[in-house]
Design an enzyme around this catalytic site. Sequence first.
Site, PDB file in Angstrom:
ATOM      1  N   GLU A 120      -8.535   4.307  -2.441  1.00  9.68           N
ATOM      2  CA  GLU A 120      -8.674   5.301  -1.371  1.00  9.68           C
ATOM      3  C   GLU A 120      -9.166   6.577  -2.006  1.00  9.68           C
ATOM      4  O   GLU A 120      -8.427   7.202  -2.662  1.00  9.68           O
ATOM      5  CB  GLU A 120      -7.473   5.286  -0.637  1.00  9.68           C
ATOM      6  CG  GLU A 120      -7.206   4.260  -0.001  1.00  9.68           C
ATOM      7  CD  GLU A 120      -5.746   4.473   1.330  1.00  9.68           C
ATOM      8  OE1 GLU A 120      -5.701   5.592   1.784  1.00  9.68           O
ATOM      9  OE2 GLU A 120      -5.107   3.487   1.377  1.00  9.68           O
ATOM     10  N   ASN A 134       0.721  -1.236   0.070  1.00  6.27           N
ATOM     11  CA  ASN A 134       0.114   0.234  -0.050  1.00  6.27           C
ATOM     12  C   ASN A 134       0.975   1.322  -0.090  1.00  6.27           C
ATOM     13  O   ASN A 134       1.954   1.300   0.741  1.00  6.27           O
ATOM     14  CB  ASN A 134      -0.858  -0.104   1.107  1.00  6.27           C
ATOM     15  CG  ASN A 134      -1.566   1.229   1.369  1.00  6.27           C
ATOM     16  OD1 ASN A 134      -2.544   1.554   0.612  1.00  6.27           O
ATOM     17  ND2 ASN A 134      -1.230   2.230   2.369  1.00  6.27           N
ATOM     18  N   GLU A 135       0.617   2.050  -0.829  1.00 10.33           N
ATOM     19  CA  GLU A 135       1.286   3.419  -0.742  1.00 10.33           C
ATOM     20  C   GLU A 135       2.663   3.218  -0.732  1.00 10.33           C
ATOM     21  O   GLU A 135       3.472   3.796   0.046  1.00 10.33           O
ATOM     22  CB  GLU A 135       0.666   4.375   0.264  1.00 10.33           C
ATOM     23  CG  GLU A 135      -0.755   4.828  -0.307  1.00 10.33           C
ATOM     24  CD  GLU A 135      -1.121   6.025   0.666  1.00 10.33           C
ATOM     25  OE1 GLU A 135      -0.487   6.485   1.434  1.00 10.33           O
ATOM     26  OE2 GLU A 135      -2.232   6.576   0.209  1.00 10.33           O
TER      27      GLU A 135
HETATM   28  O1  AHR Z   1      -7.057   6.186   4.610  1.00 12.23           O
HETATM   29  C1  AHR Z   1      -5.979   7.071   5.599  1.00 12.23           C
HETATM   30  C2  AHR Z   1      -4.798   6.752   5.239  1.00 12.23           C
HETATM   31  O2  AHR Z   1      -4.445   7.426   3.952  1.00 12.23           O
HETATM   32  C3  AHR Z   1      -4.111   5.232   4.494  1.00 12.23           C
HETATM   33  O3  AHR Z   1      -3.909   4.594   5.763  1.00 12.23           O
HETATM   34  C4  AHR Z   1      -3.107   5.621   3.824  1.00 12.23           C
HETATM   35  O4  AHR Z   1      -3.052   4.454   2.616  1.00 12.23           O
HETATM   36  C5  AHR Z   1      -3.471   7.015   3.256  1.00 12.23           C
HETATM   37  O5  AHR Z   1      -2.453   7.862   3.049  1.00 12.23           O
END
Ligand code: AHR
Length: 518
Positions: free
Chosen positions: A320, A195-196
């Site tokens: 997201e 993730n990210e």
């Molecule tokens: O949704 C909150 C945060 O935002 C998540 O953990 C991350 O992936 C993003 O930066």
Amino acid sequence: MKRNLLSSLGAAALCLISVSGYSQTGTLSISTDSKTTISKHIYGQFAEHLGHGIYGGFWVDKTLPVKKQDRIRLDVVEALKKIKIPNLRWPGGCFADEYHWRDGIGPTALRPRMVNTNWGGTTEDNSFGTHEFLELCSLLKCEPYVAGNVGSGTVEEMSKWIEYLNSNSTSTVVKERIKNGHPAPYNVTIWGVGNESWGCGGNMTPEYYADLFKRYAAFAKDYPGAKLKKIASGPNSDDYNWTEVCMKNIPNWLMSGLSLHYYTIPTGNWGKKGSATEFSEKEYFNTMVNCLKMEELVTKHSAIMDKYDPGKKVALVVDEWGVWTDVEPGTNPGFLFQQNSLRDALIAGTTLNIFNNHSDRVRMAALAQTVNVLQSLILTDKEKIVLTPTYHIFDMYKVHQDAKYLPIKLDAPNYEVDGKKIQAVNASASQDSTGKVHISLVNLDMHNAITITTELKDVKWSTVKGQVLTSANITDINTFANPNKLHLVSFTGAKKDGDKLVVTLPAKSVVTLELQPL
Ligand code: AHR
């Protein structure tokens, strides 16, 4: 001379009409010329170990006086089932890259405790782990979307998690699953590889991540009945280079999707994002400008993907999205708890229209984050529960899930604030398997009703009905004391005029219409 004076007066009157709350007009044309389906997965949700998203939101204390199965609260489950959430992404977010799945299996009392370093430094007791998440998904009748740990986990750890979940063999790890109460494989198929990874997931370059993706993906095995759809950690907002490098370096056959994360920040300033409930028209307008940026992002990332994947095999997965405001005063800044106003409903409607209209490439998405975190569908306070305005939009839009996408052409007036303009109306349309056409329209203009005359090519229809969400003030919210201030009501502003559909959208409203086929 007299004539000129009269025409000047006429122009002045027209001018007055356009700024004083009278109806403005636009046109919409809808065609059936499409082979694209709007994937139900566009309506997906995200639940991270963050604040009261999991703990308090889905998973509660045994003593809490609400209906539960195990410790899963069933009021939340029932509400989410009603809007047919198609998938749930878990365990993060940033949390995913520090989550070690073995900590969340086996007898609860023996599970290790850890510090949630990303979100408030709270102690995570791991009482909600793999089995609990999959029990929740089975109650919700939605597909699990698991985000694996690339940032701080090993290839072996991810590989074994998948084996634990999906294999039917006699290996030791499978025996462990059976011992923990689940003899049958879970058959989880939607799998995030990190993730990210450009940020909290490891601060990587796209080149480094693309190599890592290939390595982790190679050992993320398919098991009978569970062919994995691997989602690569994609770009942050307008980082087009990230998309370019991933698409160039990762073969199409190895990934099913590339994620995109984009949040609407009302002020555009991460340091002072703006309040969820107190904002001016100017701030509302800027919020919508920032929300509409999703159109540009999706268009440009899709264009890069088209270069490397003209057959559109790889989905753009916006896993997201949503509005991110300052937290509610007095709440833990690490818990990201924010209220949800009519503005958020307009953001949801607008964003879902964008996704519907790009459904050839955007085939999955997840609102951040379902319950009690960021742009939630539901807020809870111990045993109390509130459905937010955003919830009602997902309720209204569920008719588009797995329906045929109908291309539209929209010509609408502008909404202007402080010399800046945006198109006041946005829309999307689909046709379900019974032939019914559904049209969703958002009027962003805070003051003016707008009448849209719609032409439907090749659709013969008899009657129209619909639902609307609006309220007196753009800042209106549902609260625990007044949970139904904003709710769906039936809409009477649409009528058949010959072959045309004429609909008058109230100011600041979201409408979904249903046209009955002849
Ligand atoms: O949704 C909150 C945060 O935002 C998540 O953990 C991350 O992936 C993003 O930066």
